[in-house]
Scaffold this motif. Structure first.
Motif, PDB file in Angstrom:
ATOM      1  N   ALA A 156       0.870  -1.012  -0.128  1.00 33.71           N
ATOM      2  CA  ALA A 156      -0.085  -0.031   0.028  1.00 33.71           C
ATOM      3  C   ALA A 156       0.769   1.169   0.043  1.00 33.71           C
ATOM      4  O   ALA A 156       0.503   2.266  -0.819  1.00 33.71           O
ATOM      5  N   ASP A 157       2.068   1.171   0.983  1.00 31.15           N
ATOM      6  CA  ASP A 157       2.754   2.323   0.730  1.00 31.15           C
ATOM      7  C   ASP A 157       3.395   2.371  -0.709  1.00 31.15           C
ATOM      8  O   ASP A 157       3.608   3.816  -0.851  1.00 31.15           O
ATOM      9  N   LEU A 158       4.020   1.592  -1.176  1.00 28.35           N
ATOM     10  CA  LEU A 158       4.640   1.580  -2.608  1.00 28.35           C
ATOM     11  C   LEU A 158       3.646   2.132  -3.565  1.00 28.35           C
ATOM     12  O   LEU A 158       4.146   3.015  -4.425  1.00 28.35           O
ATOM     13  N   ASN A 159       2.255   1.845  -3.392  1.00 29.51           N
ATOM     14  CA  ASN A 159       1.106   2.207  -4.509  1.00 29.51           C
ATOM     15  C   ASN A 159       0.927   3.857  -4.144  1.00 29.51           C
ATOM     16  O   ASN A 159       1.017   4.556  -5.121  1.00 29.51           O
ATOM     17  N   TYR A 160       1.005   4.123  -2.887  1.00 30.06           N
ATOM     18  CA  TYR A 160       0.856   5.495  -2.526  1.00 30.06           C
ATOM     19  C   TYR A 160       2.259   6.251  -3.071  1.00 30.06           C
ATOM     20  O   TYR A 160       2.119   7.271  -3.972  1.00 30.06           O
ATOM     21  N   LYS A 161       3.347   5.649  -3.099  1.00 26.58           N
ATOM     22  CA  LYS A 161       4.444   6.357  -3.736  1.00 26.58           C
ATOM     23  C   LYS A 161       4.530   6.593  -5.196  1.00 26.58           C
ATOM     24  O   LYS A 161       4.952   7.789  -5.583  1.00 26.58           O
ATOM     25  N   LYS A 162       4.038   5.564  -5.685  1.00 23.47           N
ATOM     26  CA  LYS A 162       3.869   5.644  -7.223  1.00 23.47           C
ATOM     27  C   LYS A 162       2.730   6.795  -7.369  1.00 23.47           C
ATOM     28  O   LYS A 162       2.977   7.461  -8.481  1.00 23.47           O
ATOM     29  N   ALA A 163       1.653   6.956  -6.852  1.00 27.32           N
ATOM     30  CA  ALA A 163       0.741   7.841  -7.047  1.00 27.32           C
ATOM     31  C   ALA A 163       1.202   9.158  -6.987  1.00 27.32           C
ATOM     32  O   ALA A 163       0.903  10.081  -7.600  1.00 27.32           O
ATOM     33  N   ASP A 164       2.017   9.345  -5.720  1.00 32.36           N
ATOM     34  CA  ASP A 164       2.521  10.671  -5.488  1.00 32.36           C
ATOM     35  C   ASP A 164       3.417  11.026  -6.475  1.00 32.36           C
ATOM     36  O   ASP A 164       3.623  12.309  -6.875  1.00 32.36           O
ATOM     37  N   LYS A 165       4.329  10.204  -7.081  1.00 35.41           N
ATOM     38  CA  LYS A 165       5.415  10.635  -8.070  1.00 35.41           C
ATOM     39  C   LYS A 165       4.443  10.750  -9.278  1.00 35.41           C
ATOM     40  O   LYS A 165       4.893  11.896  -9.963  1.00 35.41           O
ATOM     41  N   ALA A 166       3.400  10.460  -9.646  1.00 41.42           N
ATOM     42  CA  ALA A 166       2.715  10.578 -10.656  1.00 41.42           C
ATOM     43  C   ALA A 166       1.902  12.008 -10.692  1.00 41.42           C
ATOM     44  O   ALA A 166       2.011  12.749 -11.651  1.00 41.42           O
ATOM     45  N   LEU A 167       1.455  12.245  -9.350  1.00 40.55           N
ATOM     46  CA  LEU A 167       1.222  13.683  -9.143  1.00 40.55           C
ATOM     47  C   LEU A 167       2.201  14.606  -9.329  1.00 40.55           C
ATOM     48  O   LEU A 167       1.833  15.700 -10.005  1.00 40.55           O
ATOM     49  N   ASN A 168       3.254  14.510  -8.861  1.00 41.27           N
ATOM     50  CA  ASN A 168       4.292  15.509  -9.062  1.00 41.27           C
ATOM     51  C   ASN A 168       4.729  15.721 -10.408  1.00 41.27           C
ATOM     52  O   ASN A 168       5.101  16.706 -10.756  1.00 41.27           O
ATOM     53  N   ALA A 169       4.855  14.664 -11.150  1.00 36.43           N
ATOM     54  CA  ALA A 169       5.122  14.684 -12.662  1.00 36.43           C
ATOM     55  C   ALA A 169       3.852  15.499 -13.329  1.00 36.43           C
ATOM     56  O   ALA A 169       4.312  16.239 -14.252  1.00 36.43           O
ATOM     57  N   THR A 170       2.883  15.195 -13.080  1.00 32.79           N
ATOM     58  CA  THR A 170       1.615  15.976 -13.689  1.00 32.79           C
ATOM     59  C   THR A 170       1.635  17.569 -13.422  1.00 32.79           C
ATOM     60  O   THR A 170       1.612  18.425 -14.200  1.00 32.79           O
ATOM     61  N   TYR A 171       2.040  17.870 -12.146  1.00 38.41           N
ATOM     62  CA  TYR A 171       2.122  19.242 -11.636  1.00 38.41           C
ATOM     63  C   TYR A 171       3.308  19.912 -12.173  1.00 38.41           C
ATOM     64  O   TYR A 171       3.169  21.067 -12.717  1.00 38.41           O
ATOM     65  N   GLN A 172       4.560  19.240 -12.369  1.00 33.87           N
ATOM     66  CA  GLN A 172       5.509  19.836 -12.998  1.00 33.87           C
ATOM     67  C   GLN A 172       5.227  20.253 -14.485  1.00 33.87           C
ATOM     68  O   GLN A 172       5.788  21.205 -15.085  1.00 33.87           O
TER      69      GLN A 172
END
Length: 132
Positions: free
Chosen positions: A29-45
């Motif tokens: 679950a933590d790994l899935n959150y980290k992937k989602a957070d990485k995707a969010l940051n990529a979109t934001y950038q």
């Protein structure tokens, strides 16, 4: 009867081999959150980069993102108050990460709107996306 016992033992072995411990589920679950957070940051950038010439938009987007992070953190504490962490038992880290992932994915979808092309003429698009 012998075959039934063998089939039962074989099925039990398969089930045990695919079962996860709570610790493994917490880590997943933590790994899935980290992937989602990485995707969010990529979109934001990407949004920042594609709208870099619009200084007011960038200022407002950064402010909105800062406020969203505050909202996300408050939402997490509302759903899972830290004073009650033990009430959730060993599944608490998994539950925390699952909800955090859900909120993060929702925000990512909201940000993607500014990367979508819209037809000109919809006066209510505001700053969404970019005109074709």
């Amino acid at each position: 009867m012998k075959y039934l016992i063998l089939i039962f033992l074989f099925c039990s072995a398969l089930t045990a081999a695919s079962a996860q411990t709570q610790s493994e589920m917490n880590q997943e679950a933590d790994l899935n959150y980290k992937k989602a957070d990485k995707a969010l940051n990529a979109t934001y950038q990407r949004v920042l980069k594609e709208h870099a010439s619009d200084k007011l938009f960038i200022k407002n987007l950064k402010n909105t993102q800062r406020i969203w992070i505050q909202f996300r953190d408050a939402e997490m504490l509302t759903k899972y108050p830290l004073t009650q962490a033990n009430a959730y038992g060993s599944a608490h880290p998994m539950c925390w990460s699952l909800y955090l992932t859900e909120l993060t994915n929702e925000r990512n979808e909201k940000l993607k709107v500014w990367l979508t092309e819209f037809e000109e003429g919809d006066v209510c698009d505001g700053s969404f996306g970019k005109s074709r």
